[in-house]
Design an enzyme around this catalytic site. Structure first.
Site, PDB file in Angstrom:
ATOM      1  N   ASP A   1      32.775  39.417  36.192  1.00 20.28           N
ATOM      2  CA  ASP A   1      32.888  38.031  35.766  1.00 20.28           C
ATOM      3  C   ASP A   1      32.652  37.013  36.891  1.00 20.28           C
ATOM      4  O   ASP A   1      31.899  36.050  36.735  1.00 20.28           O
ATOM      5  CB  ASP A   1      34.324  37.866  35.263  1.00 20.28           C
TER       6      ASP A   1
ATOM      7  N   ARG B   1      43.863  45.399  35.208  1.00 14.80           N
ATOM      8  CA  ARG B   1      44.819  44.297  35.353  1.00 14.80           C
ATOM      9  C   ARG B   1      45.003  43.543  34.048  1.00 14.80           C
ATOM     10  O   ARG B   1      46.116  43.278  33.625  1.00 14.80           O
ATOM     11  CB  ARG B   1      44.360  43.330  36.448  1.00 14.80           C
TER      12      ARG B   1
ATOM     13  N   THR C   1      31.472  47.244  36.495  1.00 14.72           N
ATOM     14  CA  THR C   1      32.901  47.308  36.836  1.00 14.72           C
ATOM     15  C   THR C   1      33.512  48.453  36.036  1.00 14.72           C
ATOM     16  O   THR C   1      33.101  48.697  34.897  1.00 14.72           O
ATOM     17  CB  THR C   1      33.639  45.989  36.499  1.00 14.72           C
TER      18      THR C   1
ATOM     19  N   GLY D   1      33.880  44.078  42.940  1.00 11.64           N
ATOM     20  CA  GLY D   1      34.300  45.479  43.091  1.00 11.64           C
ATOM     21  C   GLY D   1      33.154  46.419  42.768  1.00 11.64           C
ATOM     22  O   GLY D   1      32.404  46.165  41.829  1.00 11.64           O
TER      23      GLY D   1
ATOM     24  N   ASP E   1      36.436  48.462  34.874  1.00 12.55           N
ATOM     25  CA  ASP E   1      37.519  47.955  34.013  1.00 12.55           C
ATOM     26  C   ASP E   1      37.138  47.729  32.551  1.00 12.55           C
ATOM     27  O   ASP E   1      38.004  47.565  31.708  1.00 12.55           O
ATOM     28  CB  ASP E   1      38.070  46.637  34.581  1.00 12.55           C
TER      29      ASP E   1
ATOM     30  N   ASP F   1      35.906  45.093  31.166  1.00 12.92           N
ATOM     31  CA  ASP F   1      36.576  43.847  30.785  1.00 12.92           C
ATOM     32  C   ASP F   1      35.608  42.659  30.701  1.00 12.92           C
ATOM     33  O   ASP F   1      36.004  41.525  30.954  1.00 12.92           O
ATOM     34  CB  ASP F   1      37.691  43.531  31.806  1.00 12.92           C
TER      35      ASP F   1
ATOM     36  N   ARG G   1      33.076  40.336  49.079  1.00 13.99           N
ATOM     37  CA  ARG G   1      33.661  39.135  48.467  1.00 13.99           C
ATOM     38  C   ARG G   1      33.168  37.965  49.320  1.00 13.99           C
ATOM     39  O   ARG G   1      33.094  38.064  50.540  1.00 13.99           O
ATOM     40  CB  ARG G   1      35.182  39.171  48.490  1.00 13.99           C
TER      41      ARG G   1
END
Ligand code: ADP
Length: 322
Positions: A103, A173, A127, A11, A129, A131, A72
């Protein structure tokens, strides 16, 4: 180290361009040639690899997205497919690879460094996120946070004009950091994150108490990994009779010009990635911890959960939204 390459993968996030720019400029400053691999690992397989000059990254620091494009490429998980990508790197004489992504992208980089000893790999966390283990902040998180804050400030204007409860669904998420930080920043009544259980009945009671006290509006911040905004509204309305509206912020959170914090972080991490390659390091992801640059082996990034949910901020947000 004479030639390195850089790619963006997974992403996209605001600040990826600033990271690539830093990699390119730091390398050229140190007499290292740099190649841009377009379309992530897909471009590596397709040999979409082009030399970058100082000017190639001019006028990119302020731009969102990634000028190298991202894609992707699920087939990159197969060793036989990766072999083709590694051959392309060898063909160009590339000795070091910087991967900007999350990741999944790191896993691709880890495999390359395991499968060929003459190509060193370093990951940069890109990212929104937040995360990724091994860093307090990922590139893009701060910009996304500011986008959410701006959006909710606008939602708040209409919420208070009509005395409404607004449920705002944000990205995240598995990681509730965006909801948590944004929730604290906008003074949300409640923050719903995957890391902590919240009883909807308690939220309903809190909102009701606020209305009785004369509150003009309520904001509930929901991370998508917890439940959808609509599910939250439906559950809430089982307990209270409020005019609850749902706002799903969606992909606007990923876009926009990177914030100052993200530009600084991206520049520091990009420069550091090149320094590590020059020192012969490989198989590591860079990050920032307590404002210090760090390098963590991919293995630890995948297996050691050191990016903990900040319960202090979570509790403080609760205390400040009574
Ligand atoms: P992110 O990097 O944001 O986590 P993805 O999980 O989609 O995004 O991963 C991006 C790309 O990284 C994938 O499309 C694939 O090319 C590569 N990748 C992901 N997982 C692996 C893996 N286990 N081995 C090799 N490559 C992988």
């Amino acid at each position: 180290m004479k030639k390195i390459a850089v790619l963006t993968s997974g992403g996209d996030s605001p600040g990826m361009n600033a990271a690539v720019r830093a990699v390119v400029r730091k390398a050229i400053y140190n007499d290292i040639e740099v190649y841009g691999i377009y379309q992530g690992y897909q471009g590596l397989l397709d040999d979409d690899i082009h030399k970058l000059e100082l000017g190639s990254v001019g006028d990119t620091i302020q731009r969102g997205g990634t000028f190298l494009y991202s894609a992707r490429c699920p087939q990159f998980k197969e060793a036989s497919v990766r072999k083709r990508g590694i051959e392309n790197l060898h063909k160009h004489g590339i000795e070091g690879l910087v991967v900007v992504g999350g990741d999944g992208s790191y896993r691709g980089a880890q495999r390359i460094s395991e499968e060929t000893k003459d190509i060193k790999t370093i990951g940069i966390p890109g990212t929104i996120d937040n995360d990724i283990n091994g860093t307090d902040f990922t590139i893009g998180f701060d910009t996304a946070l500011n986008t959410i804050i701006e959006s909710v400030d606008k939602i708040r204007d209409t919420a208070s004009s009509h005395a409404r409860t607004f449920i705002v669904e944000v990205m995240g998420r598995d990681c509730g950091d965006l909801a948590l930080w944004a929730g604290l920043s906008v003074g949300a009544e409640t923050i719903l994150v995957p890391e902590a259980h919240t009883d909807i009945k308690d939220i309903a009671e809190k909102i009701e108490k606020g209305i009785k006290r004369g509150k003009k509006h309520s904001i509930v911040m929901v991370a998508e990994g917890c439940m959808t905004g609509q599910e939250c509204a439906d559950e809430l309305m089982k307990y209270i009779n409020v005019d609850a509206r749902v706002s799903v912020l969606g992909h606007i959170q990923r876009g926009g010009s990177p914030s100052g914090a993200d530009r600084v972080l991206a520049s520091r991490l990009g420069g550091y990635a090149v320094e590590l390659l020059m020192e012969g390091e490989t198989g590591k992801g860079v990050g920032i911890k307590n404002n210090k640059l760090t390098a963590t082996p991919f293995e630890d990034i995948f297996n050691k959960d050191d990016h903990k949910f900040n319960t202090d901020i979570y509790e403080l947000a609760k205390e400040l939204s009574i």
